[in-house]
Design a protein around this motif. Sequence first.
Motif, mmCIF file in Angstrom:
data_model
loop_
_atom_site.group_PDB
_atom_site.id
_atom_site.type_symbol
_atom_site.label_atom_id
_atom_site.label_comp_id
_atom_site.label_asym_id
_atom_site.label_seq_id
_atom_site.Cartn_x
_atom_site.Cartn_y
_atom_site.Cartn_z
ATOM 1 N N ALA A 24 40.888 34.587 41.807
ATOM 2 C CA ALA A 24 39.655 35.110 42.414
ATOM 3 C C ALA A 24 38.897 35.971 41.409
ATOM 4 C CB ALA A 24 39.989 35.916 43.665
ATOM 5 N N PHE A 25 39.627 36.814 40.668
ATOM 6 C CA PHE A 25 38.966 37.666 39.683
ATOM 7 C C PHE A 25 38.421 36.834 38.524
ATOM 8 C CE2 PHE A 25 38.161 41.122 36.797
ATOM 9 C CZ PHE A 25 37.717 42.117 37.660
ATOM 10 N N ALA A 26 39.110 35.780 38.164
ATOM 11 C CA ALA A 26 38.586 34.882 37.123
ATOM 12 C C ALA A 26 37.266 34.273 37.573
ATOM 13 C CB ALA A 26 39.609 33.787 36.812
ATOM 14 N N GLY A 27 37.175 33.912 38.845
ATOM 15 C CA GLY A 27 35.920 33.396 39.388
ATOM 16 C C GLY A 27 34.825 34.443 39.367
ATOM 17 N N LEU A 28 35.182 35.682 39.655
ATOM 18 C CA LEU A 28 34.214 36.777 39.607
ATOM 19 C C LEU A 28 33.704 36.978 38.188
ATOM 20 C CD1 LEU A 28 32.748 39.145 40.972
ATOM 21 C CD2 LEU A 28 34.788 40.524 40.522
ATOM 22 N N ILE A 29 34.602 36.969 37.209
ATOM 23 C CA ILE A 29 34.193 37.103 35.806
ATOM 24 C C ILE A 29 33.243 35.969 35.422
ATOM 25 C CG2 ILE A 29 35.001 36.972 33.405
ATOM 26 C CD1 ILE A 29 37.526 38.477 34.309
ATOM 27 N N ALA A 30 33.566 34.754 35.825
ATOM 28 C CA ALA A 30 32.706 33.604 35.508
ATOM 29 C C ALA A 30 31.326 33.767 36.143
ATOM 30 C CB ALA A 30 33.362 32.311 35.983
ATOM 31 N N GLY A 35 25.444 35.147 35.221
ATOM 32 C CA GLY A 35 24.261 35.888 35.647
ATOM 33 C C GLY A 35 24.077 36.000 37.143
ATOM 34 N N ALA A 36 25.142 35.921 37.906
ATOM 35 C CA ALA A 36 25.027 36.023 39.361
ATOM 36 C C ALA A 36 24.464 37.375 39.789
ATOM 37 C CB ALA A 36 26.387 35.780 40.014
ATOM 38 N N TRP A 37 24.672 38.419 38.993
ATOM 39 C CA TRP A 37 24.147 39.748 39.262
ATOM 40 C C TRP A 37 23.333 40.191 38.046
ATOM 41 C CZ3 TRP A 37 29.128 38.314 40.545
ATOM 42 C CH2 TRP A 37 29.409 38.283 41.908
ATOM 43 N N PRO A 38 22.103 39.698 37.934
ATOM 44 C CA PRO A 38 21.319 39.952 36.728
ATOM 45 C C PRO A 38 20.892 41.407 36.535
ATOM 46 C CG PRO A 38 19.975 38.866 38.374
ATOM 47 C CD PRO A 38 21.392 38.886 38.903
ATOM 48 N N ASN A 39 20.850 42.180 37.582
ATOM 49 C CA ASN A 39 20.382 43.567 37.459
ATOM 50 C C ASN A 39 21.518 44.565 37.354
ATOM 51 O OD1 ASN A 39 17.700 42.718 37.669
ATOM 52 N ND2 ASN A 39 17.843 42.697 39.896
ATOM 53 N N GLU A 40 22.682 44.084 36.986
ATOM 54 C CA GLU A 40 23.872 44.935 36.861
ATOM 55 C C GLU A 40 24.145 45.704 38.148
ATOM 56 O OE1 GLU A 40 24.155 47.232 33.290
ATOM 57 O OE2 GLU A 40 23.293 45.645 32.076
ATOM 58 N N GLU A 41 23.981 45.017 39.270
ATOM 59 C CA GLU A 41 24.270 45.628 40.563
ATOM 60 C C GLU A 41 25.772 45.870 40.685
ATOM 61 O OE1 GLU A 41 22.775 42.854 43.399
ATOM 62 O OE2 GLU A 41 20.734 43.030 42.686
ATOM 63 N N PRO A 42 26.160 46.878 41.448
ATOM 64 C CA PRO A 42 27.593 47.126 41.655
ATOM 65 C C PRO A 42 28.254 45.940 42.360
ATOM 66 C CG PRO A 42 26.293 48.982 42.444
ATOM 67 C CD PRO A 42 25.345 47.880 42.109
ATOM 68 N N VAL A 43 29.483 45.666 41.984
ATOM 69 C CA VAL A 43 30.255 44.587 42.590
ATOM 70 C C VAL A 43 31.587 45.180 43.040
ATOM 71 C CG1 VAL A 43 31.398 42.375 42.163
ATOM 72 C CG2 VAL A 43 29.188 42.861 41.112
ATOM 73 N N LEU A 44 31.995 44.843 44.235
ATOM 74 C CA LEU A 44 33.262 45.329 44.758
ATOM 75 C C LEU A 44 34.247 44.174 44.830
ATOM 76 C CD1 LEU A 44 35.002 47.520 46.157
ATOM 77 C CD2 LEU A 44 34.012 46.722 48.317
ATOM 78 N N PHE A 45 35.403 44.341 44.218
ATOM 79 C CA PHE A 45 36.477 43.357 44.289
ATOM 80 C C PHE A 45 37.617 44.002 45.052
ATOM 81 C CE2 PHE A 45 40.372 41.343 42.767
ATOM 82 C CZ PHE A 45 40.050 40.003 42.901
ATOM 83 N N VAL A 46 38.011 43.402 46.161
ATOM 84 C CA VAL A 46 39.075 43.963 46.981
ATOM 85 C C VAL A 46 40.395 43.298 46.605
ATOM 86 C CG1 VAL A 46 39.933 44.298 49.319
ATOM 87 C CG2 VAL A 46 37.476 44.439 48.860
ATOM 88 N N MET A 47 41.312 44.105 46.098
ATOM 89 C CA MET A 47 42.625 43.610 45.723
ATOM 90 C C MET A 47 43.586 43.889 46.872
ATOM 91 S SD MET A 47 44.905 44.640 42.431
ATOM 92 C CE MET A 47 46.277 45.552 43.072
ATOM 93 N N THR A 48 44.208 42.849 47.395
ATOM 94 C CA THR A 48 45.057 43.015 48.573
ATOM 95 C C THR A 48 46.544 42.933 48.267
ATOM 96 O OG1 THR A 48 44.895 40.653 49.053
ATOM 97 C CG2 THR A 48 43.276 42.106 50.097
#
Length: 64
Positions: A24-30, A35-48
């Motif tokens: 999942a984190f590899a997908g987030l990095i990709a 450029g999925a977040w072009p304005n450097e918006e905050p991203v939350l990754f929930v680790m369970t």
Amino acid sequence: MFEAVKVVARSEGLLLDPVYGGKAFAGLIAAIREGAWPNEEPVLFVMTGGLPGLFAYELAFRQN
């Protein structure tokens, strides 16, 4: 997945499991690199959790 697990471990001190969290984190990095977040918006990754899965991949991580 190997890169993602290693990056998070080295930079944040978190151990992601290689089965779900690491992928999942590899997908987030990709997505970030694409450029999925072009304005450097905050991203939350929930680790369970899932740390025990990391031990099943010990040899694979030693080779990478």
